[in-house]
Design an enzyme around this catalytic site. Structure first.
Site, PDB file in Angstrom:
ATOM      1  CE1 TYR A 151      -3.671   3.151   0.229  1.00 57.53           C
ATOM      2  CE2 TYR A 151      -2.662   3.293   2.587  1.00 57.53           C
ATOM      3  CZ  TYR A 151      -3.315   3.942   1.617  1.00 57.53           C
ATOM      4  OH  TYR A 151      -4.017   4.854   1.311  1.00 57.53           O
ATOM      5  NE  ARG A 158      -3.284   7.376  -3.859  1.00 54.63           N
ATOM      6  CZ  ARG A 158      -4.159   6.532  -3.113  1.00 54.63           C
ATOM      7  NH1 ARG A 158      -5.788   6.082  -3.650  1.00 54.63           N
ATOM      8  NH2 ARG A 158      -3.777   6.379  -1.863  1.00 54.63           N
ATOM      9  CE1 TYR A 211      -5.080  10.010   7.136  1.00 54.95           C
ATOM     10  CE2 TYR A 211      -4.659   8.288   6.346  1.00 54.95           C
ATOM     11  CZ  TYR A 211      -4.925   9.228   5.975  1.00 54.95           C
ATOM     12  OH  TYR A 211      -6.970   8.615   6.318  1.00 54.95           O
ATOM     13  NE  ARG A 224     -10.665  11.470   5.176  1.00 57.05           N
ATOM     14  CZ  ARG A 224      -9.396  10.637   6.006  1.00 57.05           C
ATOM     15  NH1 ARG A 224      -9.620   9.327   5.408  1.00 57.05           N
ATOM     16  NH2 ARG A 224      -9.370  10.405   6.471  1.00 57.05           N
ATOM     17  CD  GLU A 335     -11.488   1.435   3.191  1.00 52.22           C
ATOM     18  OE1 GLU A 335      -9.959   1.498   3.895  1.00 52.22           O
ATOM     19  OE2 GLU A 335     -11.563   1.777   2.309  1.00 52.22           O
TER      20      GLU A 335
HETATM   21  C1  3EB Z   1      -8.066   5.609   5.670  1.00 49.80           C
HETATM   22  O1  3EB Z   1      -8.711   6.254   5.714  1.00 49.80           O
HETATM   23  C2  3EB Z   1      -8.644   4.287   4.815  1.00 49.80           C
HETATM   24  O2  3EB Z   1      -5.833   5.189  -0.794  1.00 49.80           O
HETATM   25  O3  3EB Z   1      -7.339   5.615  -1.932  1.00 49.80           O
HETATM   26  C3  3EB Z   1      -9.506   4.610   2.409  1.00 49.80           C
HETATM   27  C4  3EB Z   1     -10.105   5.316   1.543  1.00 49.80           C
HETATM   28  C5  3EB Z   1      -8.559   4.466   2.680  1.00 49.80           C
HETATM   29  C6  3EB Z   1      -9.379   5.595   0.292  1.00 49.80           C
HETATM   30  C7  3EB Z   1      -6.880   5.090  -0.502  1.00 49.80           C
HETATM   31  C8  3EB Z   1      -7.203   4.691   1.286  1.00 49.80           C
HETATM   32  C9  3EB Z   1      -7.660   5.109   0.091  1.00 49.80           C
HETATM   33  O4  3EB Z   1      -7.298   6.003   5.361  1.00 49.80           O
HETATM   34  C10 3EB Z   1      -8.068   3.669   4.316  1.00 49.80           C
END
Ligand code: 3EB
Length: 341
Positions: A151, A158, A211, A224, A335
């Site tokens: 990941y 990306r 992050y 989101r 999720e």
């Molecule tokens: C998160 O909130 C959970 O890498 O495209 C959620 C939605 C998550 C999209 C992405 C990752 C992705 O971080 C993981």
């Protein structure tokens, strides 16, 4: 900005999420033209044009589970085609694009290339606004050949692609990043013509693109949620949402509490206070308005408890598909994603 009162409404984009059984061919049942299909299958397969519509196949269904298919439809005439290994369809307002990356020892450079090709193709056809992306990643929490978690490896490529295209696509759309049952990456997305999208963050969560580096050298590239203005009220696409508060996983080792926290995250994300922050008018939604729901559960033995909570929260008529796949952090057990209309 008003998203309720513009007079000239574009035709809507609709989706169905259906369980596939051999006796029922869902594609023929509903009206509209198929823009794209996502098949959640028992084996991986290359994307293809099927009956002149693009179809992504991803290996997400194991053992005795019933395959599912998500079908995106439009009222406008559709033109489909291929772009190297990718398949696409467009209706003049929306583009659906799907491509598979076969297993790699290290993903970064090929993911960057794949994404750059996709973004170039999308931009050149005038679909300037990304709406919703799915990144379906085999071995998502396993190490690549260099010992880096796949990941994180994926996120670097990306991120580099979005950085290279940041003048064209300055904003990130709603997305899902989730595991599959076979190595390789299945990518598909929907993009739209200019001026219809608003991208939202969640006040309970650090934006994913911010992050800190302990979650990976490059942050995940997504919003989101994305609101797509359209007929009637438009659609609010909710990203894959997990039990993350700020940037940290909440309720490690407690799947029930993670599920409840995830639903609370979605409730706040789609609520009127949050929509109001972004100038998206209307009453807002609650988590109970989520539709086309996909629930990803890491451990098979957790599926019943997650299902029980979802059954209590969501109305009985809503379609919910459950997938037993890895989530992108080892401590995330569940999720959830969907669409509010
Ligand atoms: C998160 O909130 C959970 O890498 O495209 C959620 C939605 C998550 C999209 C992405 C990752 C992705 O971080 C993981």
């Amino acid at each position: 900005m008003s998203h309720q009162n513009s007079g000239d409404r574009v035709q809507g984009l609709r989706s169905d999420l259906v369980r596939c059984t051999e006796s029922r061919e869902p594609a023929r049942a509903a009206r509209g033209n198929i823009l794209g299909r996502i098949k959640f299958a028992g084996t991986p397969a290359a994307p293809a044009l099927v009956g002149s519509a693009p179809r992504l196949t991803t290996h997400m269904v194991g053992g005795n589970d019933v395959p599912a298919e998500e079908i995106w439809r439009t009222d406008l005439p559709v033109r489909a085609g291929t772009d190297g290994p990718a398949v696409f369809a467009e209706d003049g307002e929306h583009l659906f694009y799907a491509v598979r990356l076969e297993p790699q020892s290290v993903y970064r450079d090929r993911v960057r290339e794949l994404y750059e090709n996709a973004l170039r193709f999308t931009w050149e056809r005038g679909y300037t606004d990304l709406v919703r992306m799915w990144n379906l990643i085999g071995g998502i929490t396993s190490p690549n050949a260099d010992g880096v978690e796949i990941y994180r490896d994926f996120c670097v490529g990306r991120s580099e692609a979005f950085a290279a295209w940041s003048e064209h696509f300055p904003q990130l759309p709603a997305a899902t990043g989730i595991g599959t049952l076979s190595p390789g990456v299945d990518l598909c997305f929907i993009a739209a013509k200019p001026g219809r999208t608003v991208h939202l963050e969640n006040p309970r969560q650090t934006p994913a693109y911010e992050y800190p580096s302990r979650y990976g050298p490059k942050s995940p590239s997504f919003a989101r949620a994305t609101f797509l203005d359209g007929q009637e009220t438009g659609s609010l696409f909710v990203s894959g949402t997990a039990s993350i508060l700020g940037e940290d996983t909440a309720h490690v080792d407690d799947v029930a509490r993670q599920t409840v926290e995830t639903l609370r995250n979605i409730d706040v994300l789609v609520g009127s206070d949050n929509l109001g922050r972004y100038g998206v008018n209307g009453g807002g939604y609650g988590v109970r308005d989520l539709d086309q729901i996909k629930v990803y559960v890491r451990d098979r033995e957790h599926v019943p408890v997650v299902r029980d909570i979802c059954t209590l929260v969501f109305p009985a008529h809503v379609e919910i598909a459950y997938f037993n796949v890895d989530v992108c952090r080892a401590d995330l057990l569940v999720e959830i994603e969907g669409v509010c209309r």
